[in-house]
Design a protein around this motif. Structure first.
Motif, PDB file in Angstrom:
ATOM      1  N   ILE A  71       0.834  -1.200   0.000  1.00  0.00           N
ATOM      2  CA  ILE A  71       0.000   0.000   0.000  1.00  0.00           C
ATOM      3  C   ILE A  71       0.873   1.255   0.000  1.00  0.00           C
ATOM      4  O   ILE A  71       0.575   2.246  -0.693  1.00  0.00           O
ATOM      5  CB  ILE A  71      -0.952  -0.021   1.215  1.00  0.00           C
ATOM      6  N   GLY A  72       1.970   1.227   0.757  1.00  0.00           N
ATOM      7  CA  GLY A  72       2.877   2.378   0.750  1.00  0.00           C
ATOM      8  C   GLY A  72       3.465   2.630  -0.626  1.00  0.00           C
ATOM      9  O   GLY A  72       3.567   3.791  -1.073  1.00  0.00           O
ATOM     10  N   ALA A  73       3.850   1.558  -1.326  1.00  0.00           N
ATOM     11  CA  ALA A  73       4.392   1.717  -2.678  1.00  0.00           C
ATOM     12  C   ALA A  73       3.331   2.260  -3.634  1.00  0.00           C
ATOM     13  O   ALA A  73       3.624   3.107  -4.498  1.00  0.00           O
ATOM     14  CB  ALA A  73       4.937   0.384  -3.179  1.00  0.00           C
ATOM     15  N   ASP A  74       2.081   1.795  -3.499  1.00  0.00           N
ATOM     16  CA  ASP A  74       0.997   2.296  -4.366  1.00  0.00           C
ATOM     17  C   ASP A  74       0.740   3.781  -4.110  1.00  0.00           C
ATOM     18  O   ASP A  74       0.488   4.546  -5.057  1.00  0.00           O
ATOM     19  CB  ASP A  74      -0.274   1.485  -4.123  1.00  0.00           C
ATOM     20  N   LEU A  75       0.788   4.201  -2.842  1.00  0.00           N
ATOM     21  CA  LEU A  75       0.582   5.617  -2.533  1.00  0.00           C
ATOM     22  C   LEU A  75       1.705   6.474  -3.116  1.00  0.00           C
ATOM     23  O   LEU A  75       1.452   7.553  -3.695  1.00  0.00           O
ATOM     24  CB  LEU A  75       0.514   5.814  -1.017  1.00  0.00           C
ATOM     25  N   GLU A  76       2.936   6.021  -2.987  1.00  0.00           N
ATOM     26  CA  GLU A  76       4.058   6.780  -3.542  1.00  0.00           C
ATOM     27  C   GLU A  76       3.945   6.888  -5.065  1.00  0.00           C
ATOM     28  O   GLU A  76       4.220   7.953  -5.648  1.00  0.00           O
ATOM     29  CB  GLU A  76       5.381   6.111  -3.145  1.00  0.00           C
ATOM     30  N   ARG A  77       3.568   5.818  -5.700  1.00  0.00           N
ATOM     31  CA  ARG A  77       3.423   5.834  -7.160  1.00  0.00           C
ATOM     32  C   ARG A  77       2.327   6.809  -7.585  1.00  0.00           C
ATOM     33  O   ARG A  77       2.480   7.552  -8.548  1.00  0.00           O
ATOM     34  CB  ARG A  77       3.109   4.426  -7.651  1.00  0.00           C
ATOM     35  N   PRO A 136      -5.564   0.517  -7.676  1.00  0.00           N
ATOM     36  CA  PRO A 136      -5.175  -0.284  -6.494  1.00  0.00           C
ATOM     37  C   PRO A 136      -5.423   0.428  -5.169  1.00  0.00           C
ATOM     38  O   PRO A 136      -5.654  -0.227  -4.147  1.00  0.00           O
ATOM     39  CB  PRO A 136      -3.683  -0.549  -6.719  1.00  0.00           C
ATOM     40  N   LEU A 137      -5.404   1.760  -5.176  1.00  0.00           N
ATOM     41  CA  LEU A 137      -5.695   2.471  -3.928  1.00  0.00           C
ATOM     42  C   LEU A 137      -7.144   2.273  -3.519  1.00  0.00           C
ATOM     43  O   LEU A 137      -7.438   2.056  -2.328  1.00  0.00           O
ATOM     44  CB  LEU A 137      -5.385   3.962  -4.095  1.00  0.00           C
ATOM     45  N   VAL A 138      -8.047   2.362  -4.486  1.00  0.00           N
ATOM     46  CA  VAL A 138      -9.468   2.146  -4.182  1.00  0.00           C
ATOM     47  C   VAL A 138      -9.691   0.711  -3.702  1.00  0.00           C
ATOM     48  O   VAL A 138     -10.431   0.466  -2.731  1.00  0.00           O
ATOM     49  CB  VAL A 138     -10.327   2.467  -5.413  1.00  0.00           C
ATOM     50  N   ALA A 139      -9.039  -0.263  -4.366  1.00  0.00           N
ATOM     51  CA  ALA A 139      -9.189  -1.667  -3.958  1.00  0.00           C
ATOM     52  C   ALA A 139      -8.654  -1.882  -2.548  1.00  0.00           C
ATOM     53  O   ALA A 139      -9.273  -2.576  -1.734  1.00  0.00           O
ATOM     54  CB  ALA A 139      -8.466  -2.574  -4.950  1.00  0.00           C
ATOM     55  N   ASN A 153      -7.838   7.376   1.861  1.00  0.00           N
ATOM     56  CA  ASN A 153      -8.977   8.231   1.538  1.00  0.00           C
ATOM     57  C   ASN A 153      -8.506   9.609   1.073  1.00  0.00           C
ATOM     58  O   ASN A 153      -9.091  10.207   0.154  1.00  0.00           O
ATOM     59  CB  ASN A 153      -9.893   8.374   2.752  1.00  0.00           C
ATOM     60  N   SER A 154      -7.463  10.127   1.689  1.00  0.00           N
ATOM     61  CA  SER A 154      -6.943  11.440   1.276  1.00  0.00           C
ATOM     62  C   SER A 154      -6.416  11.398  -0.149  1.00  0.00           C
ATOM     63  O   SER A 154      -6.657  12.315  -0.947  1.00  0.00           O
ATOM     64  CB  SER A 154      -5.836  11.888   2.229  1.00  0.00           C
ATOM     65  N   ALA A 155      -5.686  10.336  -0.484  1.00  0.00           N
ATOM     66  CA  ALA A 155      -5.150  10.220  -1.838  1.00  0.00           C
ATOM     67  C   ALA A 155      -6.266  10.073  -2.860  1.00  0.00           C
ATOM     68  O   ALA A 155      -6.233  10.685  -3.946  1.00  0.00           O
ATOM     69  CB  ALA A 155      -4.195   9.029  -1.915  1.00  0.00           C
TER      70      ALA A 155
END
Length: 606
Positions: A416-422, A440-443, A475-477
């Protein structure tokens, strides 16, 4: 005797002292043979290995399927492997138990018979000794020459006719005693029964190997004892008469200890005690008798050290050395003759030709003095041992579960951290990549919400779950994504404001009508543009189609010049009067149908 010492006992008088032990005093009948009740009273209460295997198999499957961070293919492979291993172990254990019951039925039946009068549970508290070697018929000839077991004053004696049967019989006894192994093994040796030293050595090697196999099978070292039965009295030209003895039966001489005896020094005190006893029990003046008897005691001890202990304790042999805790000698045994190896041994040492000696009457005394300093076993029930092992397996499974949960949570947080950074690294102008990174963030957000509502799965639990902390940044992203305004679908230009009737050349001043098209194209650089021409139904269709294509090309050329972009970014299409948007029967309708449409081609179409 203390921790280690010599003993000198009459053949049976020492047993009374053991019988007076406080823990057996309340049950005096427990130490006498009793009628047959059942031979299986205490069977089937051994170590529950099969149940423990099933427990371990269940724990392993639970870890594989619910906790461990494994791929599905690996999960199925490990499941099949564990299932095959568990089935193989269960089959082996079942066959082993069946073989043990079949091979030791007679001995276990004898145990059940002679201990049937002992209160339940006390049979596992009394010492149980396996007796193998020479003279077993005479030792167990109490009231039945085929007797296999005997309850004496303070111990249960079990006869082992063949040394090879010692390991499996010891295992059967452990199961019969609710997980408690035999307390010791006594090897009886009658020197007069052996024709030569080589045959005796070969038999002793078999006994030593059987003892090592039994200890390995039981998981503990069994104390070993050596009891030597040899007639010593009445040798030489002057025999001791009955009135010369202060005792009325054969006496035991030897040494025993709760810890293993080391070397020949352990028997030096026994030899001295034996010589002193001979001096006291012989009539003053019978110097030859005293000398002969003392020499006989010393000779049998020396013979035992050289021919018996030398084989049992030799560390060069492949089997483990005999765990010797005691050795004893008694003036009792089979008949001897002048040409036997033992008689020749006496003659060489005493220089006196021995006379034949008759066999001692049956039953021979059991070597009870040897086992009075027997090491005390821990009385741990096999069920309690199995429970301890089950708890140990459970603790190991818990440790693996905690480790796996930590790894699973670490993998979740890392992903999840890698998806947020991307997602944050992609510029807003690159809307397509931004939308791809948003999926992937929504999932992940939906998955964490589901965990919050229905509970965290086992593979992420055990106090290691920290996914709830990621819901807020997710949620913020997701909320930070703003979709760009959609481009106008179509810019429609009136043909009459661009062209004269029936012409395909742009009129002067007509370019002001295409300002909107210019703005739309500039706002979406890189997009492909479709320019389509349309006419009313006045005139013949082929002419109208040709005119619509020419007008679309004229608009395309002007846009290329005005924007300075390549003509390959444009596509032109003429439809003639085939796609009206109003009624061609009215003047207003025909005016609306005469048009040029400029459309941005969607990315999917490109």
């Amino acid at each position: 005797m203390g921790n280690c010492g010599t003993f000198r006992h009459r053949g049976h008088t020492c047993l009374a002292r053991v019988a007076r032990c406080a823990r057996y005093a309340a049950h005096p009948a427990a130490f006498r043979a009793a009628p047959v009740v059942t031979s299986a009273t205490h069977e089937g209460r051994g170590y529950p290995l099969r149940l423990l295997v099933l427990f371990a198999f269940t724990l392993t499957l639970a870890l594989i399927w619910l906790v461990l961070p494994l791929e599905r293919g690996t999960v199925w492979t490990l499941t099949v492997a564990c299932t095959l291993a568990a089935c193989a172990m269960l089959a082996w254990r079942t066959r082993q138990l069946a073989n043990t019951r079949t091979q030791n039925t007679q001995a276990l039946a004898a145990l059940g018979t002679v201990t049937s009068a002992i209160p339940d549970g006390m049979h596992s508290g009394m010492p149980l000794v396996l007796l193998t070697g020479d003279g077993l018929s005479e030792l167990f000839d109490r009231d039945d020459t085929t007797r296999l077991a005997w309850v004496g004053d303070g111990a249960i004696w079990l006869r082992v006719d063949e040394p090879n049967a010692l390991p499996r019989l010891a295992a059967a006894v452990k199961q019969w005693r609710n997980g408690r192994a035999p307390d010791g093994v006594v090897l009886s040796i009658a020197p007069a029964l052996h024709a030569n030293a080589d045959a005796l050595a070969q038999k002793l090697r078999l006994v030593r190997q059987a003892m090592a196999d039994a200890s390995r099978m039981l998981g503990t070292r069994l104390p070993g004892y050596v009891a030597v039965y040899q007639r010593l009295a009445g040798r030489g030209p002057i025999a001791l008469s009955a009135r010369d003895h202060v005792t009325d039966g054969p006496q035991w001489y030897g040494a025993a200890s709760p810890t293993p005896l080391a070397g020949a020094s352990a028997f030096e005190a026994a030899i001295r005690a034996a010589k002193d006893a001979v001096q006291k029990t012989s009539r003053i003046g019978d110097a030859v008798a005293r000398t002969t008897s003392a020499a006989g005691i010393a000779s049998i001890v020396d013979w035992t050290q050289r021919l018996v202990m030398g084989v049992l304790l030799d560390r060069q042999q492949p089997a483990a050395p005999w765990p010797l805790h005691g050795a004893g000698w008694i003036d009792c045994g089979p008949a001897s003759w002048p040409d036997s190896p033992w008689e020749r041994e006496i003659e060489l040492r005493t220089k006196v030709a021995p006379a034949p000696v008759a066999a001692s009457p049956s039953p021979w005394p059991l070597p009870q003095p040897l086992i009075e300093t027997m090491p005390v076993q821990r009385k741990t029930s096999s069920r309690l041992a199995a429970l301890g092992h089950a708890l140990a397996l459970l603790a190991c499974a818990a440790a693996v579960a905690f480790w796996s949960s930590a790894k699973n949570n670490e993998a979740l947080l890392t992903k999840i951290g890698a998806d947020l950074e991307r997602f944050h690294a992609i510029p807003a102008a690159n809307d397509a990549a931004k939308r791809d990174a948003l999926v992937p963030l929504v999932a992940a957000r939906d998955q964490l919400d589901r965990y919050a509502r229905t509970g965290v799965p086992l593979r992420l639990s055990f106090g290691m779950y920290h996914g709830a902390e990621l819901i807020v940044p997710l949620n913020s992203a997701i909320a930070s994504y703003v979709a760009p305004a959609p481009p106008p679908a179509v810019v429609t230009l009136d043909s009459m404001s661009l062209f004269d009737s029936g012409k395909a050349q742009l009129k002067e001043g007509s370019t002001r009508a295409m300002v909107g098209a210019l703005e739309m194209i500039k706002a979406h650089p890189g997009k492909r543009i479709l320019v389509a021409g349309h006419t009313d139904n006045v005139g013949d269709p082929p002419s109208n189609l040709k005119l619509s294509v020419a007008r679309a090309a004229a608009v395309r050329d002007w846009l290329v010049d005005a924007l300075g972009i390549s003509a390959t970014q444009f596509a032109i299409q003429g439809y003639g009067d085939t796609r009206p948007i109003a009624d061609n029967g009215t003047q207003e309708g025909r005016a609306r149908n005469r048009r040029v449409e400029i459309t941005l081609v969607p990315d999917a179409v490109q």
